[in-house]
Design an enzyme around this catalytic site. Sequence first.
Site, PDB file in Angstrom:
ATOM      1  N   HIS A   1      18.112  94.464  20.936  1.00 25.91           N
ATOM      2  CA  HIS A   1      18.811  95.860  20.112  1.00 25.91           C
ATOM      3  C   HIS A   1      19.513  95.235  18.691  1.00 25.91           C
ATOM      4  O   HIS A   1      19.645  95.887  17.748  1.00 25.91           O
ATOM      5  CB  HIS A   1      20.019  96.066  20.974  1.00 25.91           C
TER       6      HIS A   1
ATOM      7  N   HIS B   1      16.872  92.533  26.568  1.00 22.18           N
ATOM      8  CA  HIS B   1      16.982  93.854  26.082  1.00 22.18           C
ATOM      9  C   HIS B   1      17.944  94.099  24.975  1.00 22.18           C
ATOM     10  O   HIS B   1      17.664  94.617  23.866  1.00 22.18           O
ATOM     11  CB  HIS B   1      17.228  94.774  27.262  1.00 22.18           C
ATOM     12  N   GLU B   2      19.367  93.542  25.173  1.00 21.49           N
ATOM     13  CA  GLU B   2      20.398  93.706  24.420  1.00 21.49           C
ATOM     14  C   GLU B   2      20.100  92.986  23.190  1.00 21.49           C
ATOM     15  O   GLU B   2      20.427  93.016  22.044  1.00 21.49           O
ATOM     16  CB  GLU B   2      21.663  93.356  24.994  1.00 21.49           C
TER      17      GLU B   2
ATOM     18  N   CYS C   1      17.011 102.805  28.504  1.00 27.86           N
ATOM     19  CA  CYS C   1      17.901 102.489  27.649  1.00 27.86           C
ATOM     20  C   CYS C   1      18.927 103.808  27.284  1.00 27.86           C
ATOM     21  O   CYS C   1      18.491 104.802  27.275  1.00 27.86           O
ATOM     22  CB  CYS C   1      17.139 102.104  26.357  1.00 27.86           C
ATOM     23  N   LEU C   2      20.151 103.394  27.217  1.00 27.39           N
ATOM     24  CA  LEU C   2      21.066 104.392  26.699  1.00 27.39           C
ATOM     25  C   LEU C   2      20.676 105.196  25.768  1.00 27.39           C
ATOM     26  O   LEU C   2      21.223 106.282  25.468  1.00 27.39           O
ATOM     27  CB  LEU C   2      22.301 103.929  26.876  1.00 27.39           C
TER      28      LEU C   2
ATOM     29  N   GLY D   1      24.484  97.169  30.367  1.00 27.79           N
ATOM     30  CA  GLY D   1      24.720  96.472  29.147  1.00 27.79           C
ATOM     31  C   GLY D   1      24.568  97.316  28.052  1.00 27.79           C
ATOM     32  O   GLY D   1      24.431  98.703  28.159  1.00 27.79           O
TER      33      GLY D   1
ATOM     34  N   GLN E   1      24.233 100.206  19.437  1.00 30.01           N
ATOM     35  CA  GLN E   1      24.271 101.450  20.240  1.00 30.01           C
ATOM     36  C   GLN E   1      25.482 102.440  20.230  1.00 30.01           C
ATOM     37  O   GLN E   1      25.563 103.558  20.640  1.00 30.01           O
ATOM     38  CB  GLN E   1      23.954 101.153  21.627  1.00 30.01           C
TER      39      GLN E   1
HETATM   40 NI    NI Z   1      19.084  99.575  25.421  1.00 24.33          NI
END
Ligand code: NI
Length: 171
Positions: A144, A140-141, A98-99, A45, A50
Amino acid sequence: MRAITQLGHPVLRQIAKAVPLPLSRAHERLIDDMFVTMKKAKGVGIAAPQVGVGLRLFIVAPEPSVRYPHAPRMDPVVMINPKLIHHSRKIVTDWEGCLSIPGLRGRAPRYHTVEIEFTARTGERLRAELTGFIARIFQHEFDHINGRVYIDRVRDRRTFMTEAEYRKLWK
Ligand code: NI
């Protein structure tokens, strides 16, 4: 491919703004770039903040990978201006990464089931019920685009692991 913003970048702590609809050419391009960026980073995702864009838009795309060996496979879905309508009482605590926070894993509690609404890339407003890992990615997203990251949710900080140690769990 766009650069992935890292923890500390202010955009990750801002409340993102609604995406104007219909999608502009620039926003269509943004979505295409987010796909490429997510795939390259082997994410399941990615949210617009991000890639440095404070818009309420993300992609949910679970598939098994080196980062998430037990992920279910699902066709990727672009979720624009998503809303959380209902959630289960049941909460499940499980691994996340998380990226934007490379090299770290932690166990975050999330609702087991969520009922959501979002605008698809086609412009259609859709409702869906998500459970388990897919519900986890959504939450999670969704965090963000509200200026939150999963480490804010981790209750037991002793569960944090490096990516290298985490991978040993699945060997
Ligand atoms: Ni993330």
